[in-house]
Design an enzyme around this catalytic site. Sequence first.
Site, PDB file in Angstrom:
ATOM      1  N   SER D  46       0.819  -1.740  -0.033  1.00 33.87           N
ATOM      2  CA  SER D  46       0.332  -0.012  -0.076  1.00 33.87           C
ATOM      3  C   SER D  46       0.888   0.894   0.208  1.00 33.87           C
ATOM      4  O   SER D  46       1.862   1.384   0.732  1.00 33.87           O
ATOM      5  CB  SER D  46      -0.774   0.111   1.001  1.00 33.87           C
ATOM      6  N   GLU D  47       0.888   1.820  -0.782  1.00 35.19           N
ATOM      7  CA  GLU D  47       2.045   3.389  -1.060  1.00 35.19           C
ATOM      8  C   GLU D  47       1.817   3.611  -0.435  1.00 35.19           C
ATOM      9  O   GLU D  47       2.888   5.205  -0.303  1.00 35.19           O
ATOM     10  CB  GLU D  47       1.683   3.533  -2.353  1.00 35.19           C
ATOM     11  N   ASN D  48       1.029   4.348   0.482  1.00 34.86           N
ATOM     12  CA  ASN D  48       1.045   5.251   2.024  1.00 34.86           C
ATOM     13  C   ASN D  48       2.531   4.998   2.515  1.00 34.86           C
ATOM     14  O   ASN D  48       2.559   5.641   3.762  1.00 34.86           O
ATOM     15  CB  ASN D  48       0.129   5.377   3.104  1.00 34.86           C
ATOM     16  N   SER D  88       8.540   3.598   0.071  1.00 29.12           N
ATOM     17  CA  SER D  88       7.468   2.991  -0.882  1.00 29.12           C
ATOM     18  C   SER D  88       7.369   3.526  -1.774  1.00 29.12           C
ATOM     19  O   SER D  88       7.677   2.959  -2.665  1.00 29.12           O
ATOM     20  CB  SER D  88       5.674   3.501  -0.086  1.00 29.12           C
TER      21      SER D  88
END
Lengths: 233, 233, 218, 218
Positions: D46-48, D88
């Site tokens: 998850s890119e966060n 990320s």
Amino acid sequence: MSGFNKVVDSYEEAMAGLEDGMTILAGGFGLCGIPENLINQVKSSGVKDLTIVSNNCGIDGFGLGVLLEDRQIKKMVSSYVGENALFEQQLLAGELEVELTPQGTLAEKMRAGGAGIPAFYTATGFGTPVGEGKEVREFSGRSYILEESITGDFAIVKGWKADKFGNVIYRHTAQNFNPLAATAGKITVVEVEEIVEPGELDPAHIHTPGIYVNRIIKGNFEKRIEQRTVRSN
Amino acid sequence: MSGFNKVVDSYEEAMAGLEDGMTILAGGFGLCGIPENLINQVKSSGVKDLTIVSNNCGIDGFGLGVLLEDRQIKKMVSSYVGENALFEQQLLAGELEVELTPQGTLAEKMRAGGAGIPAFYTATGFGTPVGEGKEVREFSGRSYILEESITGDFAIVKGWKADKFGNVIYRHTAQNFNPLAATAGKITVVEVEEIVEPGELDPAHIHTPGIYVNRIIKGNFEKRIEQRTVRSN
Amino acid sequence: MALSREQIAIRVARELQDGFYVNLGIGIPTLVANYVPDNIEVMLQSENGLLGMGPFPTDDAVDADMINAGKQTVTAATGASIFSSAESFAMIRGGHVDLTVLGAFEVDVLGNIASWMIPNKLIKGMGGAMDLVAGADNIIVTMTHASKHGDSKLLNKCSLPLTGAGCIKKVLTDLAFLEIANGAFILKERAPGVSIEEIMDKTEGKLIVPDFVPEIEF
Amino acid sequence: MALSREQIAIRVARELQDGFYVNLGIGIPTLVANYVPDNIEVMLQSENGLLGMGPFPTDDAVDADMINAGKQTVTAATGASIFSSAESFAMIRGGHVDLTVLGAFEVDVLGNIASWMIPNKLIKGMGGAMDLVAGADNIIVTMTHASKHGDSKLLNKCSLPLTGAGCIKKVLTDLAFLEIANGAFILKERAPGVSIEEIMDKTEGKLIVPDFVPEIEF
């Protein structure tokens, strides 16, 4: 969960696929945090014409220095190559190509390589031999040079603990270049002192997430000290 | 050790020196890990014409959204500004300038700003409106655009725990942009849930070393949840 | 009389301020840590990835995984942090270190510094020195004023390959403390008993000598 | 019949391989996580800043500090790691994610994708989508084949501002699975009961139809 179990049992397996002419990124600073056994495996594999990217080249007879003995290294990319007689000899004899790179630029080149950044500007080296032949550009009135990133066919890394998924933590200043090299290898091999089960390492403490790591192996380490300095009492 | 004790006792003191027209970098992703109280202090200070660099702009009435109410923001640099009616209204009315920046580029711009890298190349945004007017350059046959780094007059950051020297750790995914913003503020202010004594945080677990931090303050946080999603049982 | 290594370190230590993050190079700069004034605290940055370097360990506490940039075994001070080389040089390159002290072979009136290479003689590499001089605003170069043969190391133009261009503003030699500005060395202080004539004699680069040049006191 | 959202997710899930690191966009892509085959394991990015996203929390385990890129409360799976947004996107931009699944408004025969902006109508921002499409080699775009009004979304040239240029090679719509190569869509599979004529009719971009186009089986 076999797909994420990256543990291999032998150093042959750990370095399988290594060929003549490849580029290897190696973690470590001096003799601290170097992948001792992976280096020895490179030596015993007998591959030649290697390009080695590492801050240092070990010392005579230990660390990356052992790869000089059979002239396995074609080119070194390093910031500091002192403390190594065989190195100096091969260099002066023209048997070894050396690309001296400022330490911070070297670290950033590896990080950028792993992060999909092909090049960046830095003031480091502007106006010096390091800047020769490189593009110069001004930002806010200051001059910077363009530096391209580095990736390797292999990255060889020394960690402290890893879980089977390849999440790695480093111990003290043995971290140094290791997490950077780990991001920038097509095949990243990490040797560690201890392998633990997934979930044993706190997600917030992991230095190298497993996504960067292809193979994990447990090794035994000499951890030679370059300069033992102590205080009394 | 007064020189390294960065704890301040009031939010006025925490944001002292903030002036009209300044650039503020703010940590947080959506409403997760946002410096709630520092934002409220910016609001109550009444400063205008701010440039805010933050992945999002909060929501109506909470987070950075509160700075829209009195039109304190001149320009937003963000990757995503949905979920905010007042924002859209000011944008469409031409009262608010917005520089939409891809999320990864935004993160890297902040990191580069803090790391003395004035610009870098990325493939992100090439061939899109984001790439318009930016230099395009090929590396290894692929096209990349040049992106310049970002620094701020202030960085406002939400941490979990900090020691008095300003070493900070973040909790879970409340980390997000916070450590990046922290590196790139001329004055970096971190509000945390708990302040501990130096030495209580393991040196290997620190996400933001104190060298980046100028002021630390303990706050109370609402921690509003944007989308509460649960599973049964 | 020319300053001893320790006196150079003592004089440099007077430039320290409470709360400074400091990077000390190998050699004389390292000695500065021994003379931090009692009433202030500084934190030492070691570019291999340690902020908050402590003293050498006791014999039984030596740890191969805990070294400084000079590859010496060290300890971590209370409140230290440890990180990667990329993070370490983000700090350095990003200008977050308050004071950098390092040695040199030569400096010149344009603020150039040569410290890493003597062609056909010495090529150990620049290590972190190029990043340090490019990243820091506040640098003190410590060096002997002239070579053993009497050749000045404070020049109009460095003769050796540069470490950095236009980045040095302060030089402390065994004879004098000088600032570099507007294409000249400005003599600010001199070693006790060292004459202005001797300093002029041993300074090849353009030198500006104010009316009054105080002696450094110890 | 056109595929349901769930059927699209089921078909995408068949592209998963054991040991894949996968980023799933908001909407239909998120559903893919529900259909991971029993005999393989994937890890969700998850890119966060979360690698190893687990299921939604139980009601009493909801934590405001633990969210995914869709801002939903989630949990961390066993063996997860958590990191900054820069780290990320280093993963994403550096090509370390094995499969990315995301939605789109339009794709075209050159592999261009438009997914983030409808001029004068919708400007929420691109979030991480531009990084995801630029960084990944292996991307599956999920979308309806045509708009409610019957306008094709598979075009010769995207009409909306692009998210990425020349980066899409696989598209799964409610009608068909297509690959993009050599300036054309290649029809690989069709939804059960959907005729090749309907797909041709609803595909504006150049379409190559092989002799045999199997139906997707469920």
